[in-house]
Enzyme design. Structure first.
Site, PDB file in Angstrom:
ATOM      1  N   LYS A 190      10.612 -21.314  -9.046  1.00 45.54           N
ATOM      2  CA  LYS A 190      10.019 -22.264  -8.105  1.00 45.54           C
ATOM      3  C   LYS A 190       8.640 -22.664  -8.618  1.00 45.54           C
ATOM      4  O   LYS A 190       7.707 -21.862  -8.627  1.00 45.54           O
ATOM      5  CB  LYS A 190       9.874 -21.670  -6.710  1.00 45.54           C
ATOM      6  CG  LYS A 190       9.497 -22.763  -5.662  1.00 45.54           C
ATOM      7  CD  LYS A 190       8.843 -22.212  -4.429  1.00 45.54           C
ATOM      8  CE  LYS A 190       7.361 -22.032  -4.599  1.00 45.54           C
ATOM      9  NZ  LYS A 190       6.614 -23.320  -4.690  1.00 45.54           N
ATOM     10  N   GLY A 241      -0.146 -15.815  -8.390  1.00 43.77           N
ATOM     11  CA  GLY A 241      -0.761 -16.549  -7.291  1.00 43.77           C
ATOM     12  C   GLY A 241      -1.825 -15.709  -6.617  1.00 43.77           C
ATOM     13  O   GLY A 241      -2.430 -14.827  -7.234  1.00 43.77           O
ATOM     14  N   SER A 242      -2.045 -15.957  -5.355  1.00 44.39           N
ATOM     15  CA  SER A 242      -3.133 -15.308  -4.634  1.00 44.39           C
ATOM     16  C   SER A 242      -2.789 -13.873  -4.279  1.00 44.39           C
ATOM     17  O   SER A 242      -1.619 -13.500  -4.122  1.00 44.39           O
ATOM     18  CB  SER A 242      -3.453 -16.085  -3.353  1.00 44.39           C
ATOM     19  OG  SER A 242      -2.436 -15.891  -2.389  1.00 44.39           O
ATOM     20  N   THR A 243      -3.833 -13.064  -4.129  1.00 43.47           N
ATOM     21  CA  THR A 243      -3.656 -11.669  -3.739  1.00 43.47           C
ATOM     22  C   THR A 243      -3.033 -11.569  -2.356  1.00 43.47           C
ATOM     23  O   THR A 243      -2.207 -10.681  -2.093  1.00 43.47           O
ATOM     24  CB  THR A 243      -5.013 -10.947  -3.794  1.00 43.47           C
ATOM     25  OG1 THR A 243      -5.460 -10.924  -5.154  1.00 43.47           O
ATOM     26  CG2 THR A 243      -4.917  -9.529  -3.277  1.00 43.47           C
ATOM     27  N   VAL A 245      -0.861 -13.557  -0.876  1.00 46.62           N
ATOM     28  CA  VAL A 245       0.588 -13.762  -0.957  1.00 46.62           C
ATOM     29  C   VAL A 245       1.239 -12.602  -1.702  1.00 46.62           C
ATOM     30  O   VAL A 245       2.354 -12.180  -1.373  1.00 46.62           O
ATOM     31  CB  VAL A 245       0.906 -15.107  -1.632  1.00 46.62           C
ATOM     32  CG1 VAL A 245       2.413 -15.269  -1.828  1.00 46.62           C
ATOM     33  CG2 VAL A 245       0.363 -16.260  -0.802  1.00 46.62           C
ATOM     34  N   GLY A 246       0.538 -12.059  -2.695  1.00 44.80           N
ATOM     35  CA  GLY A 246       1.066 -10.900  -3.414  1.00 44.80           C
ATOM     36  C   GLY A 246       1.339  -9.735  -2.486  1.00 44.80           C
ATOM     37  O   GLY A 246       2.351  -9.024  -2.625  1.00 44.80           O
ATOM     38  N   GLU A 263       0.795 -11.042 -10.793  1.00 46.72           N
ATOM     39  CA  GLU A 263      -0.451 -11.417 -11.468  1.00 46.72           C
ATOM     40  C   GLU A 263      -1.235 -12.238 -10.459  1.00 46.72           C
ATOM     41  O   GLU A 263      -0.881 -13.367 -10.134  1.00 46.72           O
ATOM     42  CB  GLU A 263      -0.156 -12.212 -12.747  1.00 46.72           C
ATOM     43  CG  GLU A 263      -1.339 -12.318 -13.677  1.00 46.72           C
ATOM     44  CD  GLU A 263      -2.123 -13.606 -13.477  1.00 46.72           C
ATOM     45  OE1 GLU A 263      -3.206 -13.518 -12.829  1.00 46.72           O
ATOM     46  OE2 GLU A 263      -1.685 -14.660 -13.935  1.00 46.72           O
ATOM     47  N   CYS A 297      -7.445 -17.962 -12.820  1.00 42.90           N
ATOM     48  CA  CYS A 297      -7.512 -16.669 -12.147  1.00 42.90           C
ATOM     49  C   CYS A 297      -8.471 -15.712 -12.840  1.00 42.90           C
ATOM     50  O   CYS A 297      -9.070 -14.850 -12.204  1.00 42.90           O
ATOM     51  CB  CYS A 297      -6.119 -16.051 -12.049  1.00 42.90           C
ATOM     52  SG  CYS A 297      -5.272 -15.920 -13.636  1.00 42.90           S
ATOM     53  N   GLU A 394     -12.809 -15.337  -4.232  1.00 43.66           N
ATOM     54  CA  GLU A 394     -12.403 -16.157  -5.373  1.00 43.66           C
ATOM     55  C   GLU A 394     -12.490 -17.632  -4.978  1.00 43.66           C
ATOM     56  O   GLU A 394     -11.704 -18.135  -4.178  1.00 43.66           O
ATOM     57  CB  GLU A 394     -10.974 -15.809  -5.788  1.00 43.66           C
ATOM     58  CG  GLU A 394     -10.525 -16.509  -7.039  1.00 43.66           C
ATOM     59  CD  GLU A 394      -9.115 -16.116  -7.474  1.00 43.66           C
ATOM     60  OE1 GLU A 394      -8.818 -16.206  -8.673  1.00 43.66           O
ATOM     61  OE2 GLU A 394      -8.312 -15.735  -6.592  1.00 43.66           O
TER      62      GLU A 394
END
Length: 779
Positions: A190, A241-243, A245-246, A263, A297, A394
Site C-alpha cells: 500500500k 511511518g510514524s511511531t 501508527v507503529g 521503521e 525520518c 518530530e
C-alpha cells in the site's frame, strides 16, 4: 547584461526547468487508476485525487482501497506464493535484474513523476531517489542468486503486507519489495495516500517484464486501507511511518504470529565538536535537515554544537541558510521544493509556533515563497531547550533546533535525551572522539563527518521508539526469511498457586532454608513479604518468594546500574561464563539430585554446564561486518547488546531452560531480569549461589520468582526494558507482544521446545541489534 564576474558574485541563476510533458501525457493517457492485483489493473473505483504540492494541480485520481480489495490482493499473492517460492534463486534473480534494468531505462521519467507527486526538487529525485531504488533491485538480484547458499534451511514468510510513507515513495517501495521478492515472498503493497503514482508506474514495469501474476500487488488508499492490510491474512507486515501508527500495528499483530518490522520516527542529533571542519559541518546540516524539505525520518533535526564554536558555527550556518533557493521543484536550480501536502504544512507551522512560544527564536531567510503550493522556508530554532516541544517532537519539516554543549559527555547525554533512536551524525577531526561518541549514542545508524548516507548493502533501522528490524544488507534479507523452527513440545502445565503467609514448620532435624529473590547481586526478600508453595504431585518441596511489580522495578534499576557489563570485552565476559560453568560443574550432582526430586531429568545439570561453555565460546565470536557500499566510506555493522532485557522462562526444564535463555543474553553484554519457571523456580534460586561465586557483576542477572505472566506483563510494559523474551502459551505470547507497544521494545515469543537442542546463533542474533556506522575512507 551582467558580466561573468557579477554573476559569480551574486550567484544568480536563470530558470532551468525539467520538462514534465512526457509524464503529463502518461497521466492523461491513463486517466483514473485502479489497483494492481493479480498482474493487471482493476477498474477504477471511488477514490481521491493526488495533487502536485507545488501548484495544487490535480495529477490523477486513484481508487480508495476497501477491505474487499485488500482481500483480493492477498488471495492473488497467496495463490502465487508457492510457485514463486519454488523457483530457483537464479530464476528470481533474473526478474529482479529485469526490474532494475527497466527502472534504469525510465529513470528520468520516474524522477519527474516523483517530483510532481511529492514536491521534492528534481535534483534529489534524479540523483538520489531513483538511483538508490535501482541499486536496491540490482543488489537484491544478487541476494536472490545466493539465498539458498547464504541462508541454508531458511524459508520465505509467504505473503508480505507492506505499507510505505510519502517522503521517498519509490525508494521505500524498493527497500521493501526487492528483499521480499529475493527471499521468495509475494507482496501486497500500500503506497502512501499522498504519493501513489510511482508505485503505479512500478506496477506497469512488473507487467512489462512478465513478473508472474500475483507476485506483486498494489492497493492504493488511505490509513483505512493500511489497517485492512494489517488485519488481512498475511504472514509479515513491514511498515515505515510514524511511531504512533507503529504502536497501533504492534498491538494489532500481537498474538497473530505475523512477522513484523517497524521503521518509525526520529529526532536525530547532529553533533558538532570544537575541532570539526565547520564548513563541512554546515554543508552537512544542509543535507541533514533541508534535504527533502526536512521530510526525512533520520533528519538531523537537533543540532548540538560545542559552546567553543557555537557563535562562529551559527553565523556560518545562518549565512548558508540565506543562500538556499526555494521554489519550483522541477527547476534544477532549486534547493528546496514543496511540502508534500497542506495538512503536513499546517503541522510544521504549528510545531514551530509551539517552539517559539516555549522560548526559541526562529531564524529564517526572507525568501519570497511561491504564491501557489505548500511551501515553507528553511528555518533554525536557536535557544531551544531540551524540553522545548520543537526539540522533543518530530517536526518532519525543514526546521532544526540548535542547542549548545560543553563536554563530550554532555553531548552524549543531550543526544540520548529522546525516546527515538534512528540515527546520529557526529562531526570531529578526532577519530577517537568520534568513534567513542558513536559507541555511546542510542541510534541504529551513525554517520561520522557525513550524513544521510544510504546503500542497499548496509542495514538501516532504529533503536528504542524508532522501531526494530533492519532494511538493506544481509540483516535486511534475514527480515524476509524464516529460520528453521524447532518442533514445539507441550508446555508443562503451570500450576495454580496461592500465597502462603509463612512456611510450614520445618523438621527439627533440619535448618529451615528460605530462598530469596536475586537483585543487584544480592539476595533480597520480596516486597510483598509473601511466598508460594512449590509442589510436585501433591508433595511440597518448599516455598518460593512471591515477586511483584515493585521487585521488577528494583531489578530493572539494578540492571541499569550494571551497564559496565556491556562495555566489557567479549573475552572478559567469556571468562565469567567459563567460571560459571566451572562452579556449576562442581555442584552438578547436587543440582541433578534436586532436579530428580522435582520430577525433572537430572541430565539437565550436565547439559547446563555444557550450555555455559557453549556461550562462553561465543562471547567473543559474533563478529560484525564491513559492508560493501557504493560510497567512499567504511560502513561497519556492529552487533550491540539491547541493554536491559526481560526473560520469562518455561516451566519445562527449569534449570536448562533458564540457562538456555539467560546465558546467550549475558554473553552478548545484556543485563537480564529473569522470571524462572513458575512451577519450579528453586533451581534458579539455587543457581544464584553459583553466580555469586563466579565474578558475575551484581545486576547482570536478576531473578524475580512468582507468577510468570503477571511479572512478564510488568516487564513488557516497562519503558526501561529494551527487549523481551517469553516462552509460554499463546495467551501469554499475545499479551507480551501487545504490552510491548508502549516503548516498542523488540520481543521474541516462543513455544516450549526441546531445551537439550536449544542453542545456536539464532539466540545470539536475537540478543543483539545492529548499529551501522559510516566513516569516511579515502579522499
Amino acid at each position: 547584461m551582467p558580466t561573468v564576474k557579477e554573476i559569480l558574485e551574486t550567484m544568480d541563476y536563470g530558470p532551468a526547468p525539467e520538462s514534465a510533458s512526457e509524464v503529463m501525457a502518461w497521466l492523461k493517457d491513463r486517466g483514473d487508476f485502479g489497483h494492481f492485483i493479480d498482474g493487471g489493473f482493476t477498474k477504477p473505483g471511488d477514490g481521491f485525487a493526488t495533487e502536485n504540492p507545488a501548484t495544487g494541480e490535480v495529477l490523477a485520481k486513484v481508487t480508495q482501497g476497501s477491505p474487499e480489495d485488500v482481500e483480493a490482493a492477498v488471495k492473488a499473492a497467496r495463490k502465487a506464493a508457492p510457485k514463486w517460492a519454488g523457483l530457483s534463486g537464479h530464476e528470481r534473480a533474473k526478474y529482479l535484474y529485469a526490474i532494475a534494468r527497466h527502472l534504469q531505462k525510465r529513470a528520468r521519467f520516474l524522477a519527474v513523476l516523483e517530483t510532481l507527486d511529492n514536491g521534492k526538487p528534481i535534483r534529489e529525485s534524479r540523483d538520489i531517489d531513483i538511483p538508490l531504488a535501482i541499486r536496491h533491485f540490482y543488489h537484491h538480484a544478487g541476494w536472490a542468486e545466493l539465498v539458498a547458499e547464504e541462508f541454508p534451511n531458511h524459508a520465505p514468510h509467504g505473503v508480505c503486507g507492506q505499507i510505505i510513507p510519502w517522503n521517498f515513495p519509490l525508494l521505500m517501495l524498493a527497500w521493501k519489495v526487492a528483499p521480499a521478492l529475493a527471499a521468495g515472498n509475494t507482496v501486497v503493497l500500500k503506497p502512501a495516500e499522498y504519493t501513489p503514482l510511482t508505485a503505479l508506474a512500478f506496477a506497469e514495469i512488473c507487467a512489462e517484464i512478465g513478473l508472474p501474476k500475483g507476485v506483486v500487488n498494489i492497493v492504493t488508499g488511505d490509513g483505512a486501507t493500511g489497517a485492512a492490510l494489517v488485519e488481512a491474512e498475511v504472514d509479515k507486515i513491514a511498515f515505515t511511518g510514524s511511531t504512533e501508527v507503529g504502536r497501533i500495528i504492534r498491538r494489532a499483530t500481537a498474538g497473530t504470529a505475523k512477522a513484523l518490522t517497524l521503521e518509525l520516527g526520529g529526532k536525530s542529533p547532529f553533533i558538532v565538536f570544537p575541532d570539526a571542519d565547520l564548513d563541512a559541518a554546515v554543508e552537512g546540516v544542509v543535507d541533514a535537515i533541508w534535504f527533502n524539505q526536512g521530510q526525512v525520518c533520520c533528519a538531523g533535526s537537533r543540532i548540538l554544537v560545542s559552546e567553543a564554536v557555537a557563535q562562529e558555527f551559527t553565523a556560518r550556518l545562518t549565512a548558508r541558510l540565506h543562500k538556499l533557493r526555494v521554489g519550483d521543484p522541477l527547476d534544477k536550480c532549486t534547493d528546496m521544493g514543496a511540502i508534500v501536502h497542506p495538512t503536513q504544512l499546517a503541522r510544521i507551522r504549528d510545531l514551530v509556533s509551539q517552539g517559539e512560544a516555549a522560548g526559541a527564536t526562529l531564524v529564517q531567510p526572507e525568501t519570497q515563497l511561491p504564491v501557489k503550493g505548500s511551501f515553507f522556508a528553511p528555518g533554525l530554532l536557536t535557544g531551544a531547550e531540551p524540553a522545548n516541544p520543537a526539540s522533543v517532537e518530530e517536526i518532519f519539516g525543514p526546521v532544526a533546533t540548535l542547542t549548545t554543549f560543553r563536554t563530550p559527555s554532555e553531548a552524549v547525554q543531550l543526544a540520548n535525551t529522546t525516546r527515538y533512536g534512528l540515527s546520529a551524525s557526529i562531526w570531529s577531526e578526532n577519530v577517537t572522539l568520534a568513534m567513542d561518541v558513536a559507541a555511546q549514542v542510542k541510534a541504529g545508524v551513525v554517520w561520522i563527518n557525513c550524513t544521510n548516507q544510504f546503500d542497499a548493502g548496509a542495514g538501516f533501522g532504529g533503536m528504542r521508539e524508532s522501531g526494530f528490524g533492519r532494511e538493506g544488507g544481509r540483516e535486511g534479507m534475514l527480515a524476509y526469511l524464516k529460520p528453521p523452527e524447532p518442533k514445539a513440545k507441550p508446555e508443562a502445565k503451570t500450576p495454580d498457586f496461592a500465597a502462603q503467609p509463612s512456611p510450614d514448620t520445618p523438621s527439627a532435624a533440619t535448618i529451615d532454608r528460605t530462598p530469596k529473590l536475586y537483585i543487584g547481586g544480592k539476595q533480597a526478600r520480596p516486597d510483598s513479604g509473601q511466598s508460594y508453595t512449590i509442589a510436585v504431585k501433591g508433595r511440597e518441596l518448599g516455598l518460593a518468594p512471591l515477586g511483584s511489580r515493585k521487585d521488577i522495578r528494583n531489578a530493572v534499576e539494578a540492571a541499569h546500574k550494571a551497564g559496565g557489563w556491556g562495555k566489557q570485552t567479549g573475552h572478559n565476559r567469556a571468562q565469567v561464563l567459563y567460571y560459571i560453568a566451572e562452579n556449576l560443574a562442581a555442584r552438578a550432582e547436587e543440582f541433578a539430585a534436586r532436579l530428580k526430586e522435582a520430577g525433572h531429568d537430572p541430565k539437565e545439570a550436565e547439559a547446563t554446564v555444557q550450555r555455559a561453555f557453549y556461550y562462553a565460546a561465543w562471547a567473543d565470536k559474533l563478529d560484525g561486518a564491513v559492508k560493501s557500499t557504493q560510497s567512499a566510506k567504511i560502513t561497519v555493522a556492529m552487533n550491540e547488546p539491547w541493554g536491559v532485557m526481560g526473560i520469562a522462562c518455561p516451566d519445562a526444564a527449569p534449570l536448562l531452560g533458564f540457562a538456555s535463555l539467560v546465558l546467550p543474553a549475558i554473553a552478548m553484554g545484556n543485563r537480564v531480569i529473569a522470571v524462572p519457571a513458575q512451577s519450579m523456580p528453586l533451581m534458579a534460586t539455587d543457581l544464584y549461589q553459583v553466580f555469586e561465586t563466579s565474578d558475575l557483576p551484581g545486576g547482570v542477572v536478576n531473578i524475580v520468582t512468582g507468577p510468570r505472566d503477571e511479572l512478564a506483563k510488568t516487564l513488557a510494559q516497562h519503558d526501561d526494558v529494551a527487549a523481551m523474551w517469553y516462552c509460554g502459551g499463546p495467551e501469554g505470547r499475545a499479551m507480551v507482544e501487545a504490552e510491548s507497544a508502549g516503548n516498542l521494545k523488540a520481543t521474541w515469543v516462543m513455544e516450549n521446545r526441546d531445551w537439550a537442542q536449544a542453542q545456536g546463533r539464532a539466540f545470539l542474533t536475537r540478543a543483539t541489534q545492529i548499529k551501522t556506522i559510516w566513516v569516511p575512507y579515502g579522499e
